[in-house]
Design a protein around this motif. Structure first.
Motif, PDB file in Angstrom:
ATOM      1  N   LYS A 199       0.828  -1.210   0.000  1.00 58.43           N
ATOM      2  CA  LYS A 199       0.000   0.000   0.000  1.00 58.43           C
ATOM      3  C   LYS A 199       0.858   1.253   0.000  1.00 58.43           C
ATOM      4  O   LYS A 199       1.850   1.347   0.727  1.00 58.43           O
ATOM      5  N   ASN A 200       0.458   2.223  -0.816  1.00 62.76           N
ATOM      6  CA  ASN A 200       1.092   3.542  -0.873  1.00 62.76           C
ATOM      7  C   ASN A 200       0.028   4.604  -0.694  1.00 62.76           C
ATOM      8  O   ASN A 200      -0.998   4.591  -1.380  1.00 62.76           O
ATOM      9  N   LEU A 201       0.264   5.526   0.222  1.00 59.67           N
ATOM     10  CA  LEU A 201      -0.680   6.608   0.495  1.00 59.67           C
ATOM     11  C   LEU A 201       0.117   7.895   0.698  1.00 59.67           C
ATOM     12  O   LEU A 201       0.962   7.980   1.595  1.00 59.67           O
ATOM     13  N   PHE A 202      -0.156   8.880  -0.158  1.00 61.50           N
ATOM     14  CA  PHE A 202       0.564  10.141  -0.108  1.00 61.50           C
ATOM     15  C   PHE A 202      -0.412  11.300  -0.180  1.00 61.50           C
ATOM     16  O   PHE A 202      -1.531  11.169  -0.695  1.00 61.50           O
ATOM     17  N   ILE A 203       0.033  12.440   0.318  1.00 62.88           N
ATOM     18  CA  ILE A 203      -0.559  13.735  -0.011  1.00 62.88           C
ATOM     19  C   ILE A 203       0.421  14.421  -0.950  1.00 62.88           C
ATOM     20  O   ILE A 203       1.612  14.563  -0.628  1.00 62.88           O
ATOM     21  N   GLY A 204      -0.065  14.807  -2.121  1.00 61.33           N
ATOM     22  CA  GLY A 204       0.820  15.369  -3.129  1.00 61.33           C
ATOM     23  C   GLY A 204       0.288  16.652  -3.719  1.00 61.33           C
ATOM     24  O   GLY A 204      -0.883  17.009  -3.555  1.00 61.33           O
ATOM     25  N   TYR A 205       1.181  17.342  -4.396  1.00 58.43           N
ATOM     26  CA  TYR A 205       0.832  18.586  -5.077  1.00 58.43           C
ATOM     27  C   TYR A 205       1.228  18.458  -6.542  1.00 58.43           C
ATOM     28  O   TYR A 205       2.356  18.072  -6.851  1.00 58.43           O
ATOM     29  N   PRO A 206       0.322  18.733  -7.474  1.00 57.96           N
ATOM     30  CA  PRO A 206       0.644  18.507  -8.894  1.00 57.96           C
ATOM     31  C   PRO A 206       1.725  19.444  -9.399  1.00 57.96           C
ATOM     32  O   PRO A 206       1.781  20.617  -9.052  1.00 57.96           O
TER      33      PRO A 206
END
Length: 399
Positions: A148-155
């Protein structure tokens, strides 16, 4: 013997320095690669936060969620964590699993996760849907944390270019002008024209509505044409004019980079025509809300047997709103055009609104109390329902 010890110490010290230098090099290389390669679909997002160390699992023995420990929970198929929506606005939530899995939000199944594919969720959209500062997210699938991979990202910006230093430090370029700048001037001209029209064709009503002396007068003229006929064409025109003042104030605050609504998608700043369209839409919405308030006053006033004070109440509400919003709009516009580098904050709008509505609530209590022989508890309950509760709900949804 001493020379041999000295050489050994020098060799050991040199080895330690080389090891430290190599470790630092590989660390910087790895860190730079992770920052430049990105995450998400086509590596098009910058990582803001990684939830690998934030996962929790449900422990049957303690009947509670406990931190995930590899040695103890390697066979767990459901990993959970809290997502802070309020502090991560305008970011995206990136989810990926190596095998097929399922996504749960607040213990409710939301979608199936395809193996090897990224799922991108807008945190602004999640905030609008759930109306909570944080949500409880669960990933269900193959056991283990590696799946599992879970991130908060910004484009990443598609137009991003590397910064290149040049010798000519001084360059002359036109200053970018926001579309709001043109609208704010045109909007002021429009409001000036509507106020001039009302003053020319409905001077008596204009002087009555915009008279602070008349507003603070407790001896209301019940036979007045403004109070006795709240839905007359004259009153409706002034309500419509007030609606456009409120709409202009909303767009003005939004132009100062302050979110009046939950998401800025309503104000994309695409073109002047688009902003004008939003202005008239907001004006119509404000007009419907103001006229709907009179209907609410009629309904609630009938329950409390205050029919004789409903029209006076509605007139004082309009009178106070016209004075307050007109003065507030002019005050903010004057500040904006004379202090270009001023830092704007939500308190500029919230504090005057809270003071105004609290003062108006107390004043309406005095006005209606002087007109009606009614118990204080009934009158206070009536004012809370029609004045205080809508304010609390409006602030909750606006902020």
């Amino acid at each position: 013997m001493n020379e041999w010890n000295t050489r050994c110490k020098s060799f050991i010290l040199l080895s330690l320095v080389r090891s430290f230098a190599l470790s630092l090099f590989f660390f910087c290389t790895t860190f730079a690669q992770s920052r430049t390669e990105g995450i998400g679909p086509a590596n098009s997002y910058y990582p803001v936060h990684n939830f690998q160390d934030d996962f929790q699992v449900y422990d049957e023995a303690t009947k509670a969620y406990v931190p995930y420990i590899v040695e103890q929970h390697a066979d767990q198929t459901a990993l959970s964590t809290y997502i802070d929506l309020e502090s991560n606005r305008h970011y995206s939530l990136l989810i990926s699993t190596r095998k097929d899995g399922y996504l749960f939000i607040n213990a409710a199944l939301k979608r199936k996760l395809r193996a090897g594919q990224w799922t991108v969720l807008s945190i602004d959209s999640l905030f609008r849907v759930y109306r909570q500062p944080e949500i409880f997210l669960t990933l269900y699938g193959a056991p283990g944390l590696v799946d599992k991979n879970l991130f908060i990202g910004y484009p990443k910006s598609a137009t991003q270019r590397p910064v290149v230093l040049r010798d000519d430090n001084l360059s002359v370029r036109p200053r970018p002008v926001s579309m709001y700048t043109n609208f704010l001037g045109l909007g002021l001209l429009f409001l000036l024209a509507t106020h001039a029209f009302l003053f020319a064709f409905h001077r008596r009503a204009f002087l009555r509505f915009y008279s602070p002396r008349d507003f603070f007068s407790l001896r209301a003229q019940e036979e007045s044409f403004l109070i006795n006929r709240p839905l007359s064409s004259t009153n409706v025109l002034f309500v419509l004019n007030l609606s456009f003042v409120v709409a202009y104030l909303i767009i003005f605050i939004q132009s100062r980079q302050l979110d009046v609504v939950v998401s800025r998608r309503l104000f994309n700043e695409q073109s002047l025509l688009y902003i004008l369209q939003e202005f008239f839409v907001l004006g119509v919405i404000a007009f419907i809300v103001l006229m709907g308030k009179y209907v609410a006053l009629e309904v609630i006033g009938g329950l409390y047997k205050l029919q004789s004070s409903i029209n006076l109440h509605f007139f004082k509400v309009l009178q106070s709103s016209m004075l307050f919003y007109t003065i507030l709009t002019l005050f903010l516009v004057v500040i904006a055009y004379n202090t270009g580098t001023m830092s704007w904050s939500e308190h500029i709008l919230i504090i005057p609104l809270l003071i105004f509505y609290a003062a108006r609530l107390a004043f309406l209590y005095i006005v209606i109390r002087s007109q009606e022989p009614i118990k204080n508890l009934y009158l206070f309950s009536y004012l809370c329902i029609v004045e205080l509760i809508p304010l609390i709900i409006g602030l909750r949804f606006a902020l």
